[in-house]
Design a protein around this motif. Structure first.
Motif, PDB file in Angstrom:
ATOM      1  N   GLN A  59       0.830  -1.204   0.000  1.00  0.00           N
ATOM      2  CA  GLN A  59       0.000   0.000   0.000  1.00  0.00           C
ATOM      3  C   GLN A  59       0.866   1.256   0.000  1.00  0.00           C
ATOM      4  OE1 GLN A  59      -2.613  -0.407   3.389  1.00  0.00           O
ATOM      5  NE2 GLN A  59      -4.220  -1.360   2.162  1.00  0.00           N
ATOM      6  N   SER A  60       1.889   1.260   0.822  1.00  0.00           N
ATOM      7  CA  SER A  60       2.778   2.417   0.904  1.00  0.00           C
ATOM      8  C   SER A  60       3.498   2.648  -0.417  1.00  0.00           C
ATOM      9  CB  SER A  60       3.791   2.200   2.034  1.00  0.00           C
ATOM     10  OG  SER A  60       4.710   3.266   2.103  1.00  0.00           O
ATOM     11  N   TRP A  61       3.937   1.570  -1.065  1.00  0.00           N
ATOM     12  CA  TRP A  61       4.667   1.684  -2.332  1.00  0.00           C
ATOM     13  C   TRP A  61       3.769   2.253  -3.424  1.00  0.00           C
ATOM     14  CZ3 TRP A  61       9.580   1.639  -3.676  1.00  0.00           C
ATOM     15  CH2 TRP A  61       9.906   1.503  -5.026  1.00  0.00           C
ATOM     16  N   ILE A  62       2.553   1.748  -3.532  1.00  0.00           N
ATOM     17  CA  ILE A  62       1.625   2.221  -4.560  1.00  0.00           C
ATOM     18  C   ILE A  62       1.232   3.663  -4.292  1.00  0.00           C
ATOM     19  CG2 ILE A  62      -0.693   1.927  -5.529  1.00  0.00           C
ATOM     20  CD1 ILE A  62      -0.344  -1.082  -5.152  1.00  0.00           C
ATOM     21  N   ARG A  63       0.916   3.972  -3.037  1.00  0.00           N
ATOM     22  CA  ARG A  63       0.509   5.333  -2.682  1.00  0.00           C
ATOM     23  C   ARG A  63       1.617   6.340  -3.003  1.00  0.00           C
ATOM     24  NH1 ARG A  63       0.201   4.548   2.332  1.00  0.00           N
ATOM     25  NH2 ARG A  63      -1.896   3.663   2.282  1.00  0.00           N
ATOM     26  N   GLY A  64       2.842   5.993  -2.651  1.00  0.00           N
ATOM     27  CA  GLY A  64       3.962   6.901  -2.876  1.00  0.00           C
ATOM     28  C   GLY A  64       4.246   7.125  -4.341  1.00  0.00           C
ATOM     29  N   ASN A  65       4.188   6.065  -5.134  1.00  0.00           N
ATOM     30  CA  ASN A  65       4.526   6.197  -6.554  1.00  0.00           C
ATOM     31  C   ASN A  65       3.433   6.868  -7.373  1.00  0.00           C
ATOM     32  OD1 ASN A  65       7.238   4.846  -7.286  1.00  0.00           O
ATOM     33  ND2 ASN A  65       6.336   3.429  -5.826  1.00  0.00           N
ATOM     34  N   VAL A  66       2.173   6.617  -7.041  1.00  0.00           N
ATOM     35  CA  VAL A  66       1.092   7.304  -7.756  1.00  0.00           C
ATOM     36  C   VAL A  66       1.054   8.779  -7.372  1.00  0.00           C
ATOM     37  CG1 VAL A  66      -1.405   7.416  -8.130  1.00  0.00           C
ATOM     38  CG2 VAL A  66      -0.261   5.201  -8.034  1.00  0.00           C
ATOM     39  N   SER A  67       1.462   9.099  -6.154  1.00  0.00           N
ATOM     40  CA  SER A  67       1.545  10.503  -5.753  1.00  0.00           C
ATOM     41  C   SER A  67       2.561  11.250  -6.606  1.00  0.00           C
ATOM     42  CB  SER A  67       1.945  10.603  -4.271  1.00  0.00           C
ATOM     43  OG  SER A  67       0.973  10.016  -3.437  1.00  0.00           O
ATOM     44  N   VAL A  68       3.621  10.567  -7.001  1.00  0.00           N
ATOM     45  CA  VAL A  68       4.651  11.165  -7.852  1.00  0.00           C
ATOM     46  C   VAL A  68       4.223  11.184  -9.311  1.00  0.00           C
ATOM     47  CG1 VAL A  68       7.013  10.879  -8.732  1.00  0.00           C
ATOM     48  CG2 VAL A  68       6.526  10.543  -6.300  1.00  0.00           C
ATOM     49  N   CYS A  69       3.602  10.093  -9.764  1.00  0.00           N
ATOM     50  CA  CYS A  69       3.187   9.985 -11.173  1.00  0.00           C
ATOM     51  C   CYS A  69       1.832   9.300 -11.271  1.00  0.00           C
ATOM     52  CB  CYS A  69       4.227   9.196 -11.969  1.00  0.00           C
ATOM     53  SG  CYS A  69       3.768   8.927 -13.702  1.00  0.00           S
ATOM     54  N   PRO A  70       0.789  10.031 -11.650  1.00  0.00           N
ATOM     55  CA  PRO A  70      -0.548   9.437 -11.765  1.00  0.00           C
ATOM     56  C   PRO A  70      -0.611   8.277 -12.760  1.00  0.00           C
ATOM     57  CG  PRO A  70      -0.682  11.829 -11.802  1.00  0.00           C
ATOM     58  CD  PRO A  70       0.770  11.480 -11.910  1.00  0.00           C
ATOM     59  N   GLY A 127      -6.409  12.547  -0.714  1.00  0.00           N
ATOM     60  CA  GLY A 127      -5.869  13.586  -1.581  1.00  0.00           C
ATOM     61  C   GLY A 127      -5.167  13.089  -2.832  1.00  0.00           C
ATOM     62  N   VAL A 128      -5.140  11.779  -3.053  1.00  0.00           N
ATOM     63  CA  VAL A 128      -4.448  11.206  -4.216  1.00  0.00           C
ATOM     64  C   VAL A 128      -5.455  10.519  -5.130  1.00  0.00           C
ATOM     65  CG1 VAL A 128      -2.668   9.599  -5.015  1.00  0.00           C
ATOM     66  CG2 VAL A 128      -2.358  10.841  -2.861  1.00  0.00           C
ATOM     67  N   SER A 129      -5.357  10.778  -6.440  1.00  0.00           N
ATOM     68  CA  SER A 129      -6.197  10.106  -7.425  1.00  0.00           C
ATOM     69  C   SER A 129      -5.418   8.966  -8.066  1.00  0.00           C
ATOM     70  CB  SER A 129      -6.655  11.085  -8.510  1.00  0.00           C
ATOM     71  OG  SER A 129      -7.337  10.383  -9.541  1.00  0.00           O
ATOM     72  N   TYR A 130      -6.020   7.787  -8.098  1.00  0.00           N
ATOM     73  CA  TYR A 130      -5.387   6.605  -8.686  1.00  0.00           C
ATOM     74  C   TYR A 130      -6.012   6.241 -10.029  1.00  0.00           C
ATOM     75  CZ  TYR A 130      -3.490   6.106  -3.998  1.00  0.00           C
ATOM     76  OH  TYR A 130      -2.841   6.337  -2.812  1.00  0.00           O
TER      77      TYR A 130
END
Length: 341
Positions: free
Chosen positions: A161-172, A204-207
């Protein structure tokens, strides 16, 4: 938006002024030149298009060009998989061209080893990012490598979860590939369910622009069963439609206790957009793989060697010997034996 004219010539014009007027320490001279050049270049290197020419950027390729490149690559490089060509192109093309998707794209690729699952995920990655699988926006997980211990599932869930959240925050437009889903511990993959659901924002993050691809051998028996039934009735593999197996495939994977999708909420909540069946490859497809690999290495095709390699592969069922039991996976090693590369 136009680039500022005269910026680079102005910087270059400064260089003679830094020259032999007096002795300057090498490091000072280097800093002076770098500073002058950087000041002049800043005016246009900050423009997104030009910056992304030198550095990899998220959403680097225009989505319409990426979709066209995907279609061309699959038509040219993938053999014997008419369903894959049709479904993957339609799904990815439609998703990339949609400026406001309601959820991330989730594709689950199923079939025997060597039928092209990893190859297709590689082509998808290359169509979106120039560096393909090496892109910092493409993330691969292998079940036996990254999630080996059954007693660490809760830890893996938090990490994933942390990995996906962090990377999508950087690049949608992040791309996540999960390999060996048939070897993943049941329940682990459900931890990413919120990221695949119909949420506009999560903390606050769109996936919704991300892409998730799952690769699995689970369901290969069901795919072969359908393909054999068509063959025994005298129908061609090209007659097989997605509707002939998609529902049966999803049920088979959902009820497979040896699969990471066993009773998964991703399937139960219909969050997997497409279950993509990879048909077992026939003798003629193996020969196509051999031919393309020889040509890609820059050698003339020796038809005798090509046929010999295809003949050496093992085929099933035992009586009919229709399908290669390893697809095209061992073709490359056999070529090394026959050709003095």
């Amino acid at each position: 938006m136009k680039l500022r004219r005269g910026a680079l010539p102005a910087a270059l014009a400064l260089l003679p002024l830094l020259g032999p007027a007096r002795a300057v320490e090498p490091i000072s001279l280097g800093l002076a030149i770098a500073g002058a050049a950087a000041s002049a270049l800043t005016g246009f290197i900050s423009y997104p298009r030009l910056y992304c020419y030198f550095r990899e950027c998220c959403l680097q390729r225009h989505d319409k060009r990426a979709a066209a490149g995907l279609e061309e690559s699959l038509d040219r490089k993938l053999f014997g998989q008419h369903l894959v060509n049709k479904v993957v192109v339609k799904a990815v093309k439609g998703f990339l061209n949609n400026t406001n998707p309601k959820k991330p794209l989730a594709l689950s690729l199923h079939g025997w080893t060597g039928t092209g699952k990893n190859f297709v995920s590689k082509i998808i990655a290359e169509s979106i990012y120039k560096r393909g699988l090496k892109s910092k926006y493409v993330h691969q997980f292998v079940a036996t490598l990254h999630f080996p211990h059954a007693d660490s599932i809760n830890l893996y869930k938090d990490q994933l979860q942390s990995w996906i959240r962090g990377n999508v925050s950087v690049c949608p437009r992040s791309l996540f590939i999960f390999d060996e889903m048939d070897k993943m511990h049941a329940g682990l993959i459900d931890s990413i369910k919120p990221f695949l659901d119909y949420y506009e924002l999560l903390n606050g993050v769109s996936y919704r622009k991300a892409i998730f691809i799952f690769l699995s051998n689970a369901g290969a028996e069901k795919i072969t069963e359908v393909a054999l039934d068509f063959w025994r009735k005298g129908r061609t593999r090209e007659d097989i439609q997605l509707t002939d197996m998609q529902n049966a495939l999803s049920v088979s994977v959902f009820n497979n206790k040896n699969s990471g999708f066993w009773h998964s909420t991703l399937i139960d909540r219909n969050l997997i957009d497409y279950f993509v069946p990879f048909l077992p490859l026939e003798y003629k497809h193996v020969k196509m793989c051999v031919r393309v690999e020889i040509e890609s290495r820059g050698y003339a095709v020796d038809e005798d060697i090509l046929t010999r390699i295809a003949d050496e592969m093992t085929y099933f069922p035992r009586e009919e010997r229709i399908y290669s039991d390893k697809g095209c996976k061992t073709v490359y090693a056999k070529l090394d034996y026959y050709y003095d590369f």
